[in-house]
Design an enzyme around this catalytic site. Structure first.
Site, PDB file in Angstrom:
ATOM      1  N   ARG A  65      -5.016  -9.754   9.564  1.00 34.97           N
ATOM      2  CA  ARG A  65      -3.962  -9.332   9.819  1.00 34.97           C
ATOM      3  C   ARG A  65      -4.448  -8.551  11.365  1.00 34.97           C
ATOM      4  O   ARG A  65      -3.063  -7.907  11.666  1.00 34.97           O
ATOM      5  CB  ARG A  65      -3.919  -8.117   8.984  1.00 34.97           C
ATOM      6  CG  ARG A  65      -3.066  -6.543   8.592  1.00 34.97           C
ATOM      7  CD  ARG A  65      -3.286  -6.255   7.585  1.00 34.97           C
ATOM      8  NE  ARG A  65      -2.499  -4.971   7.369  1.00 34.97           N
ATOM      9  CZ  ARG A  65      -1.100  -4.435   7.421  1.00 34.97           C
ATOM     10  NH1 ARG A  65      -0.572  -5.422   7.524  1.00 34.97           N
ATOM     11  NH2 ARG A  65      -0.981  -2.910   7.367  1.00 34.97           N
ATOM     12  N   HIS A  89       2.891   0.983   8.563  1.00 33.62           N
ATOM     13  CA  HIS A  89       1.905   1.635   8.554  1.00 33.62           C
ATOM     14  C   HIS A  89       3.074   2.899   8.586  1.00 33.62           C
ATOM     15  O   HIS A  89       4.043   2.910   9.239  1.00 33.62           O
ATOM     16  CB  HIS A  89       0.994   1.826  10.090  1.00 33.62           C
ATOM     17  CG  HIS A  89      -0.371   0.653  10.233  1.00 33.62           C
ATOM     18  ND1 HIS A  89      -1.042   0.450  11.109  1.00 33.62           N
ATOM     19  CD2 HIS A  89      -0.556   0.575   9.127  1.00 33.62           C
ATOM     20  CE1 HIS A  89      -1.400  -0.385  11.050  1.00 33.62           C
ATOM     21  NE2 HIS A  89      -1.225  -0.237   9.728  1.00 33.62           N
ATOM     22  N   LYS A 100       0.776  -0.910   0.524  1.00 35.60           N
ATOM     23  CA  LYS A 100      -0.155  -0.303   0.157  1.00 35.60           C
ATOM     24  C   LYS A 100       0.780   1.456  -0.042  1.00 35.60           C
ATOM     25  O   LYS A 100       1.552   1.381   0.302  1.00 35.60           O
ATOM     26  CB  LYS A 100      -0.949   0.284   1.596  1.00 35.60           C
ATOM     27  CG  LYS A 100      -1.685   1.000   1.127  1.00 35.60           C
ATOM     28  CD  LYS A 100      -2.948   1.071   1.630  1.00 35.60           C
ATOM     29  CE  LYS A 100      -3.863   1.336   2.306  1.00 35.60           C
ATOM     30  NZ  LYS A 100      -4.883   1.565   3.324  1.00 35.60           N
ATOM     31  N   TYR A 150      -4.520  -0.997  17.760  1.00 38.27           N
ATOM     32  CA  TYR A 150      -4.505  -2.059  18.764  1.00 38.27           C
ATOM     33  C   TYR A 150      -4.518  -2.257  20.305  1.00 38.27           C
ATOM     34  O   TYR A 150      -4.765  -3.106  20.799  1.00 38.27           O
ATOM     35  CB  TYR A 150      -3.594  -2.645  17.618  1.00 38.27           C
ATOM     36  CG  TYR A 150      -3.902  -2.731  16.318  1.00 38.27           C
ATOM     37  CD1 TYR A 150      -4.506  -3.730  15.743  1.00 38.27           C
ATOM     38  CD2 TYR A 150      -2.885  -2.620  15.004  1.00 38.27           C
ATOM     39  CE1 TYR A 150      -5.173  -3.842  14.162  1.00 38.27           C
ATOM     40  CE2 TYR A 150      -3.352  -2.342  13.401  1.00 38.27           C
ATOM     41  CZ  TYR A 150      -4.243  -3.258  13.110  1.00 38.27           C
ATOM     42  OH  TYR A 150      -4.311  -3.280  12.336  1.00 38.27           O
ATOM     43  N   HIS A 174      -9.008  -9.517   6.047  1.00 41.60           N
ATOM     44  CA  HIS A 174      -8.415  -8.288   6.750  1.00 41.60           C
ATOM     45  C   HIS A 174      -8.421  -8.440   8.216  1.00 41.60           C
ATOM     46  O   HIS A 174      -7.483  -8.023   9.152  1.00 41.60           O
ATOM     47  CB  HIS A 174      -8.606  -7.338   6.791  1.00 41.60           C
ATOM     48  CG  HIS A 174      -8.191  -5.968   6.521  1.00 41.60           C
ATOM     49  ND1 HIS A 174      -6.637  -5.406   5.653  1.00 41.60           N
ATOM     50  CD2 HIS A 174      -7.541  -4.829   7.044  1.00 41.60           C
ATOM     51  CE1 HIS A 174      -5.699  -4.794   5.948  1.00 41.60           C
ATOM     52  NE2 HIS A 174      -6.626  -4.043   7.173  1.00 41.60           N
TER      53      HIS A 174
END
Length: 358
Positions: free
Chosen positions: A306, A329, A197, A338, A303
């Site tokens: 993940r 990220h 990404k 998280y 997802h």
């Protein structure tokens, strides 16, 4: 003069000239009636020149179609009149009438900026003040370790190996299905994610328990690849200009997909027959079936594994910066979500009901 020559040819029986005359008329008619490229054809052409993915091409094209339909534009010239106001109206419509998420509205905005800047060569100079969708900060769905143990054995076929990579390495579904053979490093126990990404590369962990399973899987894939080569195929898609820079690389074993499709297919961009990677929908369907069999009521997707990877690493005491790097990220704030998962429920606050002696 041409008409006179045609009459003479007919009278003298010169059929060669008659045929030539008809071909000339046909070519001229085709040339004069050929249409100029449509707006979407220009969009696709520019996106392919700039090496955008097929997924992005389809997404942007769909938003541009909706934009044109919303304003009922019949000619390209209509795009140049009050362009910023038109974009504002469309974005406001998405927020108020269709109530799309903030990320969806931003995606539409990016498509329109691309249209004006890259295709129409008309950069937007005025500020766009459309009504913006509300930005929602949602806590991700995470499976417990016991739930992961229940789901994984129930995922059938090659999809199980893919899901184990999602959970064991924190990969996105697109990153897993696009994985190449050479990107798996058994010695360093790591996986290199290429063009993730944001078109960024990163390195993440690779589970030792997966090594024999993956090696056994790749032996079968190698046999398929060898047979494709015998049949005159065996080439795989290479990004950007790598196919020209390394002419033989597309048939080399290291560049092949770890999870190839069952059958050959025609590349919609180049028209070349190749073996692409498996479709993401096959993995998603297998996950849905496994979750249902396990009797888990959570809304689980690819997802989710993940998210579970990151959360379970935090539970084990892994540094948040390390998890940020493994997930790829750009901002630490994205990874911090998280920690909110861990601070909820029994892992963060003791329920007052537990204080009652009843």
């Amino acid at each position: 003069m041409c008409l006179d020559n045609l009459i003479l040819a007919i009278n003298s029986g010169n059929f060669a000239y008659i045929i030539f005359f008809r071909l000339t008329i046909a070519v001229n008619t085709f040339t004069s009636s050929s249409k100029s490229p449509t707006l979407l054809e220009d969009v696709r052409r520019v996106m392919r020149l700039k090496h955008y993915s097929l997924h992005t091409e389809r997404t942007y094209s769909e938003w541009i179609k909706q934009f044109v339909k919303f304003h009922q534009l019949n000619e390209r010239a209509g795009l140049f009149e009050n362009s910023e106001a038109k974009i504002e109206a469309f974005l406001s419509y998405l927020a108020t009438e269709r109530q799309v998420a903030s990320a969806t509205q931003n995606q539409a905005m990016n498509a329109l900026v691309f249209l004006y800047k890259q295709v129409l060569n008309m950069p937007l100079t005025q500020r766009i003040e459309g009504i913006r969708s509300k930005t929602s900060r949602r806590v991700p769905v995470v499976l417990t370790i016991d739930e992961v143990k229940q789901v994984l054995p129930r995922v059938e076929g090659v999809a199980q190996l893919v899901v184990k990579l999602l959970y064991g390495s924190g990969l996105r579904i697109t990153e897993a299905v696009r994985l190449r053979v050479q990107d798996v490093d058994y010695g360093y126990k790591q996986i290199t994610v290429r063009s993730g990404k944001g078109d960024k590369d990163r390195v993440t962990t690779f589970s030792t328990t997966l090594m024999p399973l993956l090696q056994n899987h790749l032996e079968k894939v190698k046999a398929i690849h060898d047979q494709d080569l015998v049949n005159g195929f065996g080439a795989v898609y290479l990004p950007n200009a790598l196919a020209k820079k390394y002419p033989n690389a597309e048939r080399e074993w290291g560049w092949q997909y770890v999870f190839p499709a069952r059958s050959l297919s025609v590349d919609p961009l180049s028209g070349v027959t190749r073996r692409h990677h498996i479709d993401q929908s096959l993995v998603n369907k297998a996950i849905k079936a496994a979750v249902g069999q396990a009797g888990i009521s959570k809304r689980v997707s690819a997802h989710t594994f993940r998210h579970s990877f990151a959360t379970h690493l935090l539970q084990r005491g892994t540094d948040i910066r390390t998890i940020q790097a493994l997930l790829g990220h750009s901002e630490l704030e994205t990874t911090m979500i998280y920690t909110h998962v861990l601070n909820q429920g029994g892992q963060g606050v003791i329920s007052p009901l537990d204080d009652l002696a009843i």
